[in-house]
Design an enzyme around this catalytic site. Structure first.
Site, PDB file in Angstrom:
ATOM      1  N   CYS A   6       0.858  -1.432   0.205  1.00 26.98           N
ATOM      2  CA  CYS A   6       0.105  -0.149   0.104  1.00 26.98           C
ATOM      3  C   CYS A   6       0.623   1.665   0.040  1.00 26.98           C
ATOM      4  CB  CYS A   6      -1.247  -0.249   1.443  1.00 26.98           C
ATOM      5  SG  CYS A   6      -2.437  -0.979   0.889  1.00 26.98           S
ATOM      6  N   ASP A  29      10.649  -6.962  -8.703  1.00 20.96           N
ATOM      7  CA  ASP A  29      10.975  -7.350  -7.907  1.00 20.96           C
ATOM      8  C   ASP A  29      12.565  -7.214  -7.010  1.00 20.96           C
ATOM      9  OD1 ASP A  29       9.603 -10.824  -5.543  1.00 20.96           O
ATOM     10  OD2 ASP A  29      11.048 -10.026  -5.220  1.00 20.96           O
ATOM     11  N   HIS A  99      -0.577 -10.505  -4.762  1.00 20.06           N
ATOM     12  CA  HIS A  99       0.121  -9.232  -5.871  1.00 20.06           C
ATOM     13  C   HIS A  99       0.193 -10.312  -6.671  1.00 20.06           C
ATOM     14  CE1 HIS A  99       2.357 -10.680  -2.469  1.00 20.06           C
ATOM     15  NE2 HIS A  99       3.251 -11.541  -3.058  1.00 20.06           N
ATOM     16  N   HIS A 101       3.169 -12.874  -9.205  1.00 22.76           N
ATOM     17  CA  HIS A 101       4.434 -12.935 -10.257  1.00 22.76           C
ATOM     18  C   HIS A 101       4.579 -13.162 -10.891  1.00 22.76           C
ATOM     19  CE1 HIS A 101       6.525 -13.136  -5.979  1.00 22.76           C
ATOM     20  NE2 HIS A 101       5.276 -13.930  -5.527  1.00 22.76           N
TER      21      HIS A 101
HETATM   22  P1  AMP Z   1       5.062 -13.602  -2.039  1.00 26.07           P
HETATM   23  O1  AMP Z   1       4.341 -13.167  -0.521  1.00 26.07           O
HETATM   24  O2  AMP Z   1       5.203 -15.449  -1.043  1.00 26.07           O
HETATM   25  O3  AMP Z   1       4.607 -14.096  -3.215  1.00 26.07           O
HETATM   26  O4  AMP Z   1       6.380 -12.836  -1.982  1.00 26.07           O
HETATM   27  C1  AMP Z   1       6.820 -11.392  -1.711  1.00 26.07           C
HETATM   28  C2  AMP Z   1       7.457 -10.636  -2.805  1.00 26.07           C
HETATM   29  O5  AMP Z   1       7.596  -9.774  -2.733  1.00 26.07           O
HETATM   30  C3  AMP Z   1       8.942 -12.024  -2.420  1.00 26.07           C
HETATM   31  O6  AMP Z   1       9.661 -12.153  -3.602  1.00 26.07           O
HETATM   32  C4  AMP Z   1       9.829 -10.434  -2.056  1.00 26.07           C
HETATM   33  O7  AMP Z   1      10.651 -10.614  -2.897  1.00 26.07           O
HETATM   34  C5  AMP Z   1       8.488  -9.282  -2.863  1.00 26.07           C
HETATM   35  N1  AMP Z   1       9.019  -7.862  -2.089  1.00 26.07           N
HETATM   36  C6  AMP Z   1       9.299  -7.636  -0.623  1.00 26.07           C
HETATM   37  N2  AMP Z   1       9.065  -6.528  -0.869  1.00 26.07           N
HETATM   38  C7  AMP Z   1       9.483  -5.817  -1.298  1.00 26.07           C
HETATM   39  C8  AMP Z   1       9.635  -4.588  -2.169  1.00 26.07           C
HETATM   40  N3  AMP Z   1       9.521  -3.343  -1.373  1.00 26.07           N
HETATM   41  N4  AMP Z   1      10.232  -4.173  -3.516  1.00 26.07           N
HETATM   42  C9  AMP Z   1       9.566  -5.765  -4.338  1.00 26.07           C
HETATM   43  N5  AMP Z   1       9.631  -6.348  -4.019  1.00 26.07           N
HETATM   44  C10 AMP Z   1      10.202  -6.717  -2.906  1.00 26.07           C
HETATM   45 ZN    ZN Z   2      -1.468  -3.199   1.517  1.00 29.62          ZN
END
Ligand code: AMP
Ligand code: ZN
Length: 112
Positions: A6, A29, A99, A101
């Site tokens: 957010c 990512d 989110h 990927h």
């Molecule tokens: P998941 O919730 O398992 O789908 O994974 C969360 C993903 O968000 C991981 O691949 C992290 O590397 C990525 N992530 C977390 N914080 C950030 C950020 N500030 N900017 C970009 N990617 C992020």
């Molecule tokens: Zn949020």
């Protein structure tokens, strides 16, 4: 409520947005698992698919539009890619804001 996605969506934490409109944004990512590893993030704070209501269903159309747009612009639309959404603890979800990927730019069959 402090939610990293957010905060990025609202601009209070800066990040390069590869796509951005009123409903969804796309960032790289920070720990890429493939040559191309993007996150498509709806701006509404939806945690998992459990939280969808008729009011929020429309954000999925915006997610589809964003995926089609960025994969074409980054040149991976034809070679192919994978879209993954981890939901909840058994799904291995680390960030509790839904989110998607996008993984591609190379063969990603073995990447989860
Ligand atoms: P998941 O919730 O398992 O789908 O994974 C969360 C993903 O968000 C991981 O691949 C992290 O590397 C990525 N992530 C977390 N914080 C950030 C950020 N500030 N900017 C970009 N990617 C992020
Ligand atoms: Zn949020």
């Amino acid at each position: 409520m402090s939610c990293i996605f957010c905060a990025i969506g609202q601009g209070s934490i800066p990040a390069e947005k590869l796509y951005d409109n009123e409903a969804v944004f796309v960032i790289a990512d920070i720990h890429p698992k493939a040559k191309v590893h993007l996150l498509v993030i709806p701006k509404q704070h939806i945690v998992t698919f459990n939280d969808f209501t008729p009011v929020t269903y429309g954000s999925m159309a915006s997610v589809a539009e964003a995926i089609a747009n960025v994969t074409q612009r980054l040149g991976i639309a034809k070679s192919g890619y994978k879209v993954i959404a981890n939901n909840g603890s058994d799904g291995g979800q680390a960030v509790p804001h839904l989110h998607f990927h996008i993984l591609g730019g190379e063969p990603v069959q073995g990447i989860t």
